[in-house]
Design a protein around this motif. Structure first.
Motif, short mmCIF file in Angstrom:
data_model
loop_
_atom_site.label_atom_id
_atom_site.label_comp_id
_atom_site.label_asym_id
_atom_site.label_seq_id
_atom_site.Cartn_x
_atom_site.Cartn_y
_atom_site.Cartn_z
N ILE A 1 -7.57 4.93 -3.68
CA ILE A 1 -6.93 3.68 -4.10
C ILE A 1 -6.51 2.83 -2.92
O ILE A 1 -6.74 1.61 -2.91
N THR A 2 -5.90 3.43 -1.90
CA THR A 2 -5.37 2.66 -0.77
C THR A 2 -6.14 2.87 0.52
O THR A 2 -5.86 2.20 1.51
N GLY A 3 -7.09 3.79 0.54
CA GLY A 3 -7.87 4.03 1.76
C GLY A 3 -7.21 4.90 2.78
O GLY A 3 -7.78 5.16 3.84
N HIS B 1 -17.27 2.71 -4.64
CA HIS B 1 -15.97 2.40 -5.22
C HIS B 1 -15.84 0.92 -5.56
O HIS B 1 -15.30 0.56 -6.61
N ARG C 1 0.82 -1.20 0.00
CA ARG C 1 0.00 0.00 0.00
C ARG C 1 0.86 1.25 0.00
O ARG C 1 0.58 2.23 -0.71
N TYR D 1 -8.66 -5.32 -4.23
CA TYR D 1 -8.95 -3.94 -3.85
C TYR D 1 -9.22 -3.84 -2.35
O TYR D 1 -8.82 -2.88 -1.69
N THR E 1 -15.22 -0.87 3.96
CA THR E 1 -14.78 -1.57 2.76
C THR E 1 -15.09 -3.06 2.84
O THR E 1 -15.50 -3.68 1.85
N ILE F 1 -13.70 4.56 1.04
CA ILE F 1 -13.90 3.43 0.12
C ILE F 1 -15.04 2.58 0.64
O ILE F 1 -14.97 2.01 1.73
N SER G 1 -6.79 -1.60 0.00
CA SER G 1 -7.37 -0.44 0.68
C SER G 1 -7.28 -0.53 2.20
O SER G 1 -7.76 0.37 2.88
#
Length: 717
Positions: free
Chosen positions: A243-245, A273, A220, A316, A326, A269, A320
């Motif tokens: 993208i990564t949270g 998403h 990440r 994903y 998520t 996220i 994230s």
């Protein structure tokens, strides 16, 4: 008449037999709510007895259709209660009651979050804390680090000196309980580092879980670094969050603009998403496979695409950081993709029920998480409308021409975004008011502007950037993503600047929210005219929504801050500084005044020794120095002090000093005629593992003609 109504209700319920199963997660959640509502921690045998009793009733009445349904409901209720109890015991860890100052902390880095507007945050899996024995050592601590030059890596063993405190208590009785959330996160301390962070030599290998997440976090961090290199500034921080949270780098003004525009969900996220990322992979893989006739004609390429989308969603999720929202979105997406692979309808209320039941079984405390409540409220509302519209389309499809169906489809595409935002916004509004005291009014306009950018530009470019990253080809795609982010932030700031964009509303009672939520569920889960009763239930909740008797006096846990109620709201002493408690008190009162801009002149009469104010004929004294004790204790009805008063102060009706505050927490006082009623944080929290201290009675009422004090000189509570 009552008999006829009862028969009509029974007939309506009988006609909805196929929908009864949808109420299982609701009843399961009711068992969880029952567990958390108890004033004292129940013993494990009570949960076991509850489940066994419900199981016995289930086995006894299984021959009767109606009796079986009621028995299953009772069994679901007992299982929800037992699951919550089991979860509490599984995460049980030592809880320290007192502040630890400048203590040595050693542990493995679980997470390191850089934040743009505040101290960086470090989460450690603890090896040792000072001289504490293992049985007294918390499993996890969070500390804030002031230096921006500190760099540590997940999985690394480090040591530092820090001042550690328990999670903050609620700022008022009935307010959000950070201690309960920290209990289930096993994060028992959160304060600040008082020394530099250094590597710890000779530490044993980290646990397997820490090593695994360390590898994921390195990935990440590497992805985040590549994104920031190609897209610096706030656009890069937002791209990293999507993208990564990791949201620590987003400036506060951007977060506030997105929130006030009704777009706060974009930065976390969640379902939106996950749907775009997994849906894009599903569409792309299916399109590629369909371009090969030999595959498309012989193999189930739709199922293959669903499997690929599920794998992409899993990646994903891991990338994230697997935050709770998520995970929730992933479970719902997983149910949809598995349904496709099993040739079942993908978007149904049953799939939503399965996802909700899975989340509550795994993490029962999620029931009280605002993101859980709001996301499922939105999804249930959308699926209910989708089901109604699909049934209507099936009925009318044979009666309309092909041209008319095409026109209707075009109209649906144009109006779909607006209708979706309207339904979702309406569904989440009660929860937003309850938790955040805010209602945004132009969310439909903001989402209509931003939804195409997110769906067609920002998230697809994020997916293409991830695909291109191993080949070093991501900068161009990230630049395009950055243009979309700039447009999104600009639209959010524009909408947030509109007059009347946000209304701050006072506290909504828990009973009111429960009735509104139950009414919404009743309206969405049934299909026949029985659903109309949901409007009645929700209307009852709305009738209870206006705040009733608000506190006349609020006292912070440290005894240094207090407020009294005036004709236009809360009044603070002139020397009151901005604090989290003051901000929360104002919001709960429906007041959006900036605590930093509180008026310097108030009805309080202040001098260096303290302040005196009047509310509903009662005198309130806020003592700051011991020199004011004699006079204020002689004249005031209510005395507040940040130190222990003892027997030197006997005359006041109510005494709230350090002794009372340390055991009871923040106080709220209600003046009801000649009586003064007191509510405390400890009373609302009860004797629970996360409450931190015992509960003492705090609800006695005294008549003005009978002033008394307790034996310890702490006043009547």
């Amino acid at each position: 008449m009552l008999a006829r109504l009862a028969r009509a209700l029974a007939d309506a319920l009988e006609a909805e037999t196929d929908r009864w199963i949808l109420w299982l997660p609701v009843i399961f959640a009711g068992g969880i709510a029952l567990y958390f509502a108890l004033p004292t921690e129940p013993q494990a045998r009570l949960a076991i007895a509850f489940i066994l009793g419900a199981l016995g009733i289930f086995l006894f009445v299984r021959g009767s259709h109606t009796g079986l349904a009621l028995a299953v409901a009772l069994l679901a209720l007992s299982l929800g209660f037992g699951t919550a109890k089991l979860r509490t015991e599984l995460v049980r860890a030592p809880v320290l009651q007192d502040e630890l100052r400048h203590v040595s902390v050693e542990g493995y880095v679980e997470a390191f979050e850089r934040r743009s507007d505040a101290r960086d945050r470090l989460t450690l899996r603890v090896l040792s804390i000072g001289s504490l024995i293992p049985a007294e050592t918390p499993k996890r601590v969070r500390v804030s680090i002031s230096g921006k030059n500190t760099t540590v890596f997940p999985g690394e063993a480090v040591s530092l000196r820090a001042t550690l405190n328990p999670p903050p208590e609620p700022v008022a009785p009935g307010d959000f309980d950070f201690g309960r959330r920290a209990w289930f996160q096993q994060a028992r301390r959160h304060r600040y580092a008082t020394g530099r962070v250094s590597q710890l030599d000779g530490a044993p290998p980290p646990p397997t879980g820490v090593r695994l997440w360390a590898r994921i976090d390195r990935l990440r961090n590497a992805v985040g670094a590549r994104v920031r290199a190609a897209l610096p500034g706030e656009d890069g921080a937002i791209a990293v969050a999507l993208i990564t949270g990791e949201r620590g780098g987003i400036p506060r003004r951007v977060t506030e603009a997105m929130r006030d525009a009704g777009l706060a969900h974009v930065l976390a996220i969640s379902g939106l998403h996950m749907v775009i990322m997994a849906g894009s992979v599903f569409w792309l893989v299916r399109a590629l496979l369909a371009s090969v006739p030999a595959l498309a004609l012989r193999y189930p390429i739709k199922k293959w695409a669903a499997a690929a989308a599920l794998l992409a969603a899993t990646f994903y999720l891991v990338l994230s950081g697997a935050a709770v929202p998520t995970v929730r979105a992933y479970l719902m997406m997983g149910v949809v993709m598995i349904a496709i692979m099993l040739d079942r309808p993908a978007i149904t209320m049953r799939n939503v029920a399965i996802a909700a039941l899975a989340i509550l079984a795994f993490a029962p405390e999620s029931l009280f998480d605002p993101s859980f409540q709001m996301s499922f409220a939105a999804v249930i509302g959308l699926v209910a409308v989708y089901e109604a519209l699909s049934a209507r389309d099936r009925v009318s499809a044979a009666e309309t021409s092909a041209l008319w169906r095409r026109l209707r489809w075009t109209g649906a595409l144009v109006l779909g975004a607006g209708l979706t935002t309207l339904i979702a916004g309406t569904a989440v509004a009660p929860f937003a008011v309850y938790h955040f005291h805010r209602m945004t009014h132009f969310g439909i306009a903001a989402n209509m502007l931003v939804a195409p950018l997110i769906s067609l530009l920002i998230m697809p470019m994020a997916l293409l950037s991830l695909i291109a990253m191993p080949f070093g080809l991501e900068p161009g795609r990230l630049k395009v993503m950055g243009y979309g982010i700039e447009l999104m932030v600009g639209a959010a700031a524009w909408v947030a600047s509109w007059p009347g964009a946000v209304t701050v509303l006072p506290d909504l009672s828990g009973w009111s929210l429960a009735l509104i939520a139950l009414g919404g569920l009743w309206l969405c889960l049934w299909r026949t005219r029985l659903r109309a009763l949901g409007l009645v239930i929700a209307a009852l909740g709305l009738a209870l929504a206006p705040p009733g008797n608000r506190p006349d006096v609020l006292i912070e846990r440290d005894g240094k801050t207090a407020a009294i109620r005036g004709a236009d709201g809360l009044i603070f002493p002139s020397a009151t500084a901005a604090s989290y408690s003051v901000e929360k008190w104002l919001l709960a009162d429906g007041d959006d005044t900036d605590p930093k801009g509180l008026p310097r002149t108030t009805p309080f009469r202040c001098d260096p020794l303290g302040c005196v104010g009047t509310v509903k004929g009662k005198t309130v004294a806020l003592i700051r120095e011991t020199g004011a004790i004699a006079e204020d204790c002689r004249k005031a009805d209510i005395v507040v002090a940040p130190f222990k008063l003892g027997r030197a102060c006997k005359a006041p009706r109510i005494i709230v000093d350090r002794a009372a505050l340390s055991t009871q927490g923040a106080h709220a006082l209600y003046i009801e005629g000649l009586s003064i009623r007191t509510e405390t944080v400890a009373e609302h929290r009860g004797r629970r593992p996360w409450s931190g201290h015992a509960v003492a009675p705090a609800t006695d009422q005294r008549e003005a003609s009978e002033p008394q004090t307790d034996p310890e000189g702490q006043g009547t509570q």
